[in-house]
Design an enzyme around this catalytic site. Structure first.
Site, PDB file in Angstrom:
ATOM      1  N   LYS A 276       0.841  -1.191   0.000  1.00  0.00           N
ATOM      2  CA  LYS A 276       0.000   0.000   0.000  1.00  0.00           C
ATOM      3  C   LYS A 276       0.877   1.242   0.000  1.00  0.00           C
ATOM      4  CE  LYS A 276      -2.341  -0.635   3.775  1.00  0.00           C
ATOM      5  NZ  LYS A 276      -3.260  -0.408   4.917  1.00  0.00           N
ATOM      6  N   GLY A 277       0.283   2.350  -0.380  1.00  0.00           N
ATOM      7  CA  GLY A 277       1.013   3.615  -0.413  1.00  0.00           C
ATOM      8  C   GLY A 277       0.036   4.755  -0.569  1.00  0.00           C
ATOM      9  N   GLY A 278       0.560   5.945  -0.899  1.00  0.00           N
ATOM     10  CA  GLY A 278      -0.291   7.104  -1.052  1.00  0.00           C
ATOM     11  C   GLY A 278      -1.270   6.962  -2.198  1.00  0.00           C
TER      12      GLY A 278
ATOM     13  N   ILE B  11      -3.904   0.829  -2.736  1.00  0.00           N
ATOM     14  CA  ILE B  11      -3.516  -0.472  -2.194  1.00  0.00           C
ATOM     15  C   ILE B  11      -3.398  -1.493  -3.333  1.00  0.00           C
ATOM     16  CG2 ILE B  11      -5.931  -1.129  -1.795  1.00  0.00           C
ATOM     17  CD1 ILE B  11      -5.017  -2.577   0.746  1.00  0.00           C
ATOM     18  N   VAL B  12      -2.478  -2.454  -3.171  1.00  0.00           N
ATOM     19  CA  VAL B  12      -2.351  -3.564  -4.119  1.00  0.00           C
ATOM     20  C   VAL B  12      -2.712  -4.848  -3.382  1.00  0.00           C
ATOM     21  CG1 VAL B  12      -0.839  -4.850  -5.665  1.00  0.00           C
ATOM     22  CG2 VAL B  12      -0.510  -2.391  -5.381  1.00  0.00           C
TER      23      VAL B  12
ATOM     24  N   ASP C 203      11.090   6.343 -11.136  1.00  0.00           N
ATOM     25  CA  ASP C 203      10.975   5.848  -9.760  1.00  0.00           C
ATOM     26  C   ASP C 203      11.562   4.441  -9.646  1.00  0.00           C
ATOM     27  OD1 ASP C 203      10.351   6.201  -7.104  1.00  0.00           O
ATOM     28  OD2 ASP C 203       8.273   5.518  -7.300  1.00  0.00           O
TER      29      ASP C 203
END
EC number: 2.7.12.2
Length: 336
Positions: free
Chosen positions: A58-60, A63-64, A176
């Protein structure tokens, strides 16, 4: 009598405007057709038919999750992104969708199955991989293993081939590159993912400066005097940092407390390098050294990197099995 000079007509000047990059559009429903391979038949997948198996990250962005299709048993990774967070997030999401849709023929990029809209979220359905490079190398060091040079070479080769595909076929720069965006599976495959902040190139240069993870950014993206534009060599630097991190088990730069510390360490001080006593070959050390040239004009682009002896060795290495090593680490971790 005063003679009037004739007006001289200037030759017609044809102004050629650059072709604007099309902004991908979003026209999604709550179901989509997916193909697991180029040869397989399309299967209709509805969001309501997907069952969550586990969270992958998950991140900003959102979610995966690892999900399974009830009817077919197909397992996939589903990245759920809020579609209306803000304009910047929506742009990142569209960038990712656009890059995913065009990456199907590249084996070094995570395969895109399809996308759908569900309760305010956009669901991007992708092939599921077994682990990410950051989790993998930490697991390895935790059980007393190190990351061998052949693994590093084959990983770097796959990443560069994927990035080169993005540049040549999609006109994109990733922006990235880091261990968490490099995925592995038990078949020994290495693939890059997370194209949400990838940027279109104009005359081979990217102009947006805020995208990316700061610990992996090159000097030209940090220094205020030079960060207005950069090219694919920014991702080459990030790969060099990634290689050192997995080779020695820790990020080569200390944690920064202030932006000034980052500026000083990355821009002003010598670049990191593999320790001489680490046992890595001269070709490997030279490859990393070239990836981490402070002056990006001296840093090689992908074709030059792919022609280096270290990459040639990775291509021709037959004794080392990526699949065997990856399975060895994952099996040992999961038994504990």
């Amino acid at each position: 009598m005063e003679r009037k000079g004739r007006e001289r007509k200037l030759p017609g000047m044809k102004i050629v405007m650059p072709t604007p990059v099309e902004t991908p559009t979003m026209n999604l429903e709550d179901r989509c057709l997916i193909k697991l391979t180029n040869e397989s038949e399309e299967i209709e997948i509805a969001a309501t038919d997907l069952v969550v198996l586990e969270e992958l990250g998950k991140g900003g962005y959102g979610i995966v999750e690892k999900m399974q299709h009830r009817q077919s048993g197909i397992i996939m990774a589903v990245k759920r992104i809020k579609s209306s967070i803000n304009d910047q997030s929506q742009k990142q999401m569209l960038n990712e969708l656009d890059a995913c849709r065009r990456s199907d023929c590249c084996p070094q990029m995570v395969r895109f199955y399809g996308a759908m809209f569900r309760e305010g979220d956009v669901w991007i359905c992708m092939e599921v991989m077994d682990t990410s490079l950051d989790k993998f190398y930490r697991h390895a060091y935790k059980i007393g293993k190190h990351i061998p040079e052949p693994f590093i070479g084959k990983m770097a080769l796959s990443v560069i081939e994927g990035l080169n595909f993005m540049k040549e076929q999609l006109n994109l720069i990733h922006r990235d590159v880091k261990p968490s965006n490099i995925l592995l599976n038990r078949h020994g495959q290495v693939k890059i993912c997370d194209f949400g902040i990838s940027g279109h190139l104009t005359n081979s240069m990217a102009k947006t400066v805020q995208a990316g993870c700061k610990p992996y950014m090159p000097p030209e993206r940090i220094d205020g005097e030079t960060k207005s534009a950069y090219d694919v060599r920014a991702d080459v630097w990030s790969l060099g940092i990634t290689i050192i991190e997995i080779a020695v088990g820790t990020h080569p730069y200390a944690n920064w407390k202030t932006p000034f510390e980052q500026l000083k360490q990355v821009v002003k001080e010598p670049p990191p390098k593999l320790p001489m006593e680490s046992g890595f070959s001269v070709d490997c050390q030279y490859f990393v050294k070239r990836c981490l040239e402070k002056d990006y004009n001296e840093r090689p682009k992908y074709p030059e990197l792919l022609a280096m002896p270290f990459m040639e060795q990775a291509r021709n290495e037959k004794q080392f099995s990526m699949a065997r090593f990856i399975n060895e680490i994952l099996d040992t971790v999961w038994r504990r």
